[in-house]
Scaffold this active site. Structure first.
Site, PDB file in Angstrom:
ATOM      1  N   ILE A 188      -3.330  -7.892  -1.918  1.00  0.00           N
ATOM      2  CA  ILE A 188      -2.565  -9.111  -2.174  1.00  0.00           C
ATOM      3  C   ILE A 188      -3.057 -10.253  -1.281  1.00  0.00           C
ATOM      4  O   ILE A 188      -3.283 -11.366  -1.737  1.00  0.00           O
ATOM      5  CB  ILE A 188      -1.054  -8.881  -1.917  1.00  0.00           C
ATOM      6  CG1 ILE A 188      -0.535  -7.691  -2.744  1.00  0.00           C
ATOM      7  CG2 ILE A 188      -0.269 -10.143  -2.200  1.00  0.00           C
ATOM      8  CD1 ILE A 188      -0.487  -7.935  -4.230  1.00  0.00           C
ATOM      9  N   ARG A 238      -4.614   1.011  -1.097  1.00  0.00           N
ATOM     10  CA  ARG A 238      -4.365  -0.416  -0.983  1.00  0.00           C
ATOM     11  C   ARG A 238      -4.136  -1.087  -2.332  1.00  0.00           C
ATOM     12  O   ARG A 238      -4.905  -0.898  -3.274  1.00  0.00           O
ATOM     13  CB  ARG A 238      -5.547  -1.101  -0.282  1.00  0.00           C
ATOM     14  CG  ARG A 238      -5.288  -2.582  -0.025  1.00  0.00           C
ATOM     15  CD  ARG A 238      -6.451  -3.256   0.664  1.00  0.00           C
ATOM     16  NE  ARG A 238      -6.124  -4.657   0.959  1.00  0.00           N
ATOM     17  CZ  ARG A 238      -6.972  -5.665   0.857  1.00  0.00           C
ATOM     18  NH1 ARG A 238      -8.227  -5.439   0.480  1.00  0.00           N
ATOM     19  NH2 ARG A 238      -6.595  -6.891   1.131  1.00  0.00           N
ATOM     20  N   LEU A 239      -3.059  -1.863  -2.397  1.00  0.00           N
ATOM     21  CA  LEU A 239      -2.852  -2.853  -3.453  1.00  0.00           C
ATOM     22  C   LEU A 239      -3.141  -4.200  -2.815  1.00  0.00           C
ATOM     23  O   LEU A 239      -2.368  -4.691  -1.990  1.00  0.00           O
ATOM     24  CB  LEU A 239      -1.417  -2.803  -3.988  1.00  0.00           C
ATOM     25  CG  LEU A 239      -1.028  -3.846  -5.044  1.00  0.00           C
ATOM     26  CD1 LEU A 239      -1.880  -3.706  -6.295  1.00  0.00           C
ATOM     27  CD2 LEU A 239       0.453  -3.748  -5.387  1.00  0.00           C
ATOM     28  N   GLY A 290      16.100 -11.066  -6.989  1.00  0.00           N
ATOM     29  CA  GLY A 290      17.342 -11.518  -6.368  1.00  0.00           C
ATOM     30  C   GLY A 290      18.046 -10.475  -5.544  1.00  0.00           C
ATOM     31  O   GLY A 290      19.218 -10.681  -5.174  1.00  0.00           O
ATOM     32  N   ASP A 329      -2.913  -9.752   6.897  1.00  0.00           N
ATOM     33  CA  ASP A 329      -1.709  -9.698   7.721  1.00  0.00           C
ATOM     34  C   ASP A 329      -1.635  -8.426   8.548  1.00  0.00           C
ATOM     35  O   ASP A 329      -1.024  -8.398   9.611  1.00  0.00           O
ATOM     36  CB  ASP A 329      -0.450  -9.861   6.857  1.00  0.00           C
ATOM     37  CG  ASP A 329      -0.351  -8.836   5.739  1.00  0.00           C
ATOM     38  OD1 ASP A 329      -1.368  -8.214   5.398  1.00  0.00           O
ATOM     39  OD2 ASP A 329       0.752  -8.677   5.172  1.00  0.00           O
ATOM     40  N   CYS A 339       0.843  -1.193   0.000  1.00  0.00           N
ATOM     41  CA  CYS A 339       0.000   0.000   0.000  1.00  0.00           C
ATOM     42  C   CYS A 339       0.875   1.237   0.000  1.00  0.00           C
ATOM     43  O   CYS A 339       2.096   1.177   0.012  1.00  0.00           O
ATOM     44  CB  CYS A 339      -0.900   0.036   1.244  1.00  0.00           C
ATOM     45  SG  CYS A 339      -1.927  -1.423   1.458  1.00  0.00           S
ATOM     46  N   ASN A 366       2.041  -0.618   4.982  1.00  0.00           N
ATOM     47  CA  ASN A 366       2.556  -0.854   3.639  1.00  0.00           C
ATOM     48  C   ASN A 366       3.545  -1.995   3.723  1.00  0.00           C
ATOM     49  O   ASN A 366       4.530  -1.910   4.454  1.00  0.00           O
ATOM     50  CB  ASN A 366       3.248   0.410   3.102  1.00  0.00           C
ATOM     51  CG  ASN A 366       3.964   0.165   1.782  1.00  0.00           C
ATOM     52  OD1 ASN A 366       3.615  -0.721   1.022  1.00  0.00           O
ATOM     53  ND2 ASN A 366       4.976   0.977   1.504  1.00  0.00           N
ATOM     54  N   GLY A 367       3.295  -3.095   2.985  1.00  0.00           N
ATOM     55  CA  GLY A 367       4.231  -4.197   2.982  1.00  0.00           C
ATOM     56  C   GLY A 367       3.548  -5.538   3.105  1.00  0.00           C
ATOM     57  O   GLY A 367       2.368  -5.685   2.792  1.00  0.00           O
ATOM     58  N   GLU A 368       4.299  -6.520   3.584  1.00  0.00           N
ATOM     59  CA  GLU A 368       3.789  -7.863   3.804  1.00  0.00           C
ATOM     60  C   GLU A 368       4.432  -8.442   5.058  1.00  0.00           C
ATOM     61  O   GLU A 368       5.646  -8.311   5.249  1.00  0.00           O
ATOM     62  CB  GLU A 368       4.102  -8.789   2.621  1.00  0.00           C
ATOM     63  CG  GLU A 368       3.506  -8.370   1.293  1.00  0.00           C
ATOM     64  CD  GLU A 368       1.992  -8.524   1.227  1.00  0.00           C
ATOM     65  OE1 GLU A 368       1.420  -9.239   2.080  1.00  0.00           O
ATOM     66  OE2 GLU A 368       1.386  -7.915   0.319  1.00  0.00           O
TER      67      GLU A 368
END
Length: 639
Positions: A50, A47-48, A359, A97, A2, A72-74
């Site tokens: 997921i 919000r995005l 990566g 989450d 987000c 914002n994040g996971e």
């Protein structure tokens, strides 16, 4: 994933201002919005979706509504945390989450961050205590800016949301510019605007009753520890990478991976293929110039694992077209030219997926940069103090002389020998050295940065490291400077420009903490870098890929600045607007341009100046307008 924003104050904040801030970062979250306001706080988010796509709206609250969070994040371990919290009596209203944050806060206060495995920038408002908690993840995957004015504090995921406020002066910070010219990015805690700061990675900010305090909650520990055999370590590296990849593959939206053809992204794709029952979607950027094109290596990995592979070729004309767009998204000068292919690979990926793994972090974990090998080789070459001044003078004269490139390289080498290891490394990382900035600055600019040494940022981190080998100390430096300031900022801004979430298994803090304690010889052995990771990946990757030297994510910048980008560079760097800023000596700028056209590569310095000027005209010089004046979802600096 987000975008977040908010204001806290001892007097009632304006909730409409927070809505305006969120509208300016709609590209970070096109799927929804949410707001909270009360007598002392206004919070907002875009919000995005997921995780818990249907029900995971924000802000989230605790049971009695006194604690609110925007995020914002996971959080990759949220299911484990949720079970633990539920067992202690906490009640959940969503399956997201984000909701674990408010309940962890109730139990642990600001120490909740130690329980999180993931990437994050979040705000928790405790209305009962009148306390705001801001936190940024351990390595700085997600950005967070803030500004304190009197007894008020405003925060946002991007600078454009803060400078949209008409009361915020858009005043250039000369020290931030000074550091930018050294490193090609503005390092935390600075931003390019005076009075606006980046919350550093691994830090908390607590605001209460009009006062703010910062606290560092995590630092990667490079203290050496007992290890078994190298073969055992290689097996453990594979296990840790598989686990870090597994938790990052959880998503209700389509996912894929960036595949550059290097070891790190190829290792992540190999791990994903082992964990997936469907072909992994992979995305690669190439160039017509074979010196920079890695598509053949990426294709070999794609064939090995049967991925659904997609490619795009970047031309100089394409780069020219997107430069103003990049400047608008970054909000401050940023001169890592690999942002161009990153932007295009993100655009390509978003046509097919919403989440990508990459990566990032492999070099910092396992010693992948060739500069580590160089510094190890010259580390014991410390000339007597009496000779260092002479070596510096001779080296500087040769490095700046109009002579053969080989002799100029000898000059740079002599100059490096005259320095301490810390300053050698800082010089390697710098585009404009101290001498180069001395020649570039006007008297007015010199006065504003008098006594400020950009090399101190690296020296201080080097000196504070717990590592007992210089190789690990230099990796410690990169984890605290180059990684968050350049690489992670680049990936966040270019992916979020396309509403794409990027996840990095090598930046899992469990993997990083394990790798940090490994001996330096398992990372850099002579001129061979990433020795342990290459051994670990031998069963997974083609031998020709493991044997090739590191290429990086480079672009044919020197050629572009003599070709497609030459008119833009000359026009923007030499016109009246650029000269009137009074920061750089016009004759020195002209010299750099002239030398580059005549065959002496000055591309990195010219690029740094060009990105500064593009930022200034695209963002800082533009009149303030509201988000309502542009179509929703359109990117750019509108503040």
């Amino acid at each position: 994933m987000c975008g977040v924003a908010g204001i806290v104050s001892t007097s009632p904040p304006d909730p409409e201002q927070v809505r305006e801030m969120c509208r300016l970062i709609v590209h970070r979250g096109p799927d929804g919005e949410g707001y909270h306001s009360d007598a002392h706080a206004a919070l907002g988010m875009r919000r995005l979706a997921i995780i818990d796509v249907a029900g995971g709206a924000q802000p989230v609250y605790n049971e009695d509504g006194t604690v609110a969070a925007v995020f914002n994040g996971e959080i990759y371990n949220f299911m484990e945390l949720r079970e633990q919290l539920a067992a202690r009596g906490h009640r959940f209203a969503t399956d997201s989450d984000t909701e674990v944050l408010v309940h962890l806060y109730e139990d642990h206060g600001e120490d909740l961050v130690g329980h999180l495995r993931g990437m994050f920038a979040f705000a928790i408002w405790d209305a009962a205590r009148g306390r705001l908690l801001l936190a940024r993840d351990r390595v700085g995957k997600k950005p967070l800016y803030y500004r304190q004015a009197g007894t008020s504090l405003a925060f946002a995921s991007e600078l454009k949301a803060l400078v949209a406020d008409p009361s915020v002066p858009r005043e250039l910070d000369p020290v931030a510019l000074h550091h930018y010219l050294a490193y090609q990015y503005v390092p935390a805690p600075w931003s390019i605007y005076r009075g606006i700061h980046k919350l550093p990675p691994g830090h908390l900010l607590v605001w209460q009753e009009g006062e703010a305090r910062l606290r560092r909650y995590w630092k990667l520990d490079f203290t050496p520890r007992p290890v078994g055999s190298e073969q055992e370590a290689a097996e453990q590296a594979r296990e840790l990478l598989l686990d870090a990849t597994r938790v990052r593959m959880v998503s209700e939206r389509p996912r894929g991976a960036f595949l550059s053809g290097g070891i790190d992204s190829s290792a992540v794709v190999a791990a994903m293929a082992r964990l997936s029952d469907q072909p992994v979607k992979t995305f690669c950027i190439g160039f017509d110039d074979q010196r920079y094109d890695e598509r053949s290596y990426a294709a070999s990995v794609a064939r090995r694992y049967g991925t659904d592979h997609h490619e795009f070729v970047v031309a100089g004309s394409s780069a020219l077209e997107i430069l103003p767009t990049l400047a608008r998204h970054f909000d401050e000068p940023f001169a890592d030219s690999s942002a161009i292919p990153c932007f295009f690979v993100a655009e390509l990926s978003r046509r097919h997926v919403t989440v990508v793994l990459n990566g990032d972090g492999g070099d910092e974990c396992f010693g992948g940069y060739r500069r580590y090998a160089f510094m190890k080789r010259v580390g014991r070459m410390q000339p007597p103090i009496a000779l260092r001044g002479a070596l510096n003078q001779i080296g500087s004269a040769l490095a700046q002389a109009d002579i053969a490139p080989r002799l100029r390289r000898v000059g740079r080498g002599l100059r490096l020998l005259s320095e301490t290891p810390q300053r050698r490394y800082a010089s390697l990382m710098s585009q404009f050295t101290s001498e180069g900035k001395d020649a570039l600055y006007t008297e007015a600019m010199h006065e504003q940065v008098a006594g400020v040494d950009s090399y101190d940022l690296i020296r201080q981190t080097f000196d504070a490291s717990c590592a007992d080998e210089d190789v690990n100390r230099f990796m410690d430096v990169d984890v605290n400077t180059y990684l968050p300031g350049d690489l992670l900022a680049k990936v966040d801004m270019t992916t979020m420009a396309h509403s794409l979430e990027a996840r990095s298994p090598f930046l899992d803090h469990h993997l990083m903490e394990w790798a940090a304690g490994l001996p330096g010889r398992w990372k850099v052995d002579g001129q061979v870098t990433k020795t342990l990771l290459k051994k670990a990946m031998t069963p997974w990757l083609p031998p020709e890929l493991l044997a090739r030297p590191k290429a990086g994510f480079g672009v044919p910048l020197a050629d572009w600045l003599r070709g497609e980008l030459r008119p833009m560079a000359f026009d923007l760097l030499t016109d009246h607007t650029a000269r009137s800023r009074g920061l750089f000596r016009p004759e020195e700028v002209q010299r750099l341009l002239r030398e580059h056209l005549n065959g002496r590569d000055q591309s990195s310095r010219i690029w740094s100046l060009l990105q500064f000027e593009l930022w200034h005209r695209t963002c800082a010089d533009r009149p303030r307008v509201t988000a309502a004046a542009v179509p929703e979802g359109a990117p750019g600096c509108r503040g």
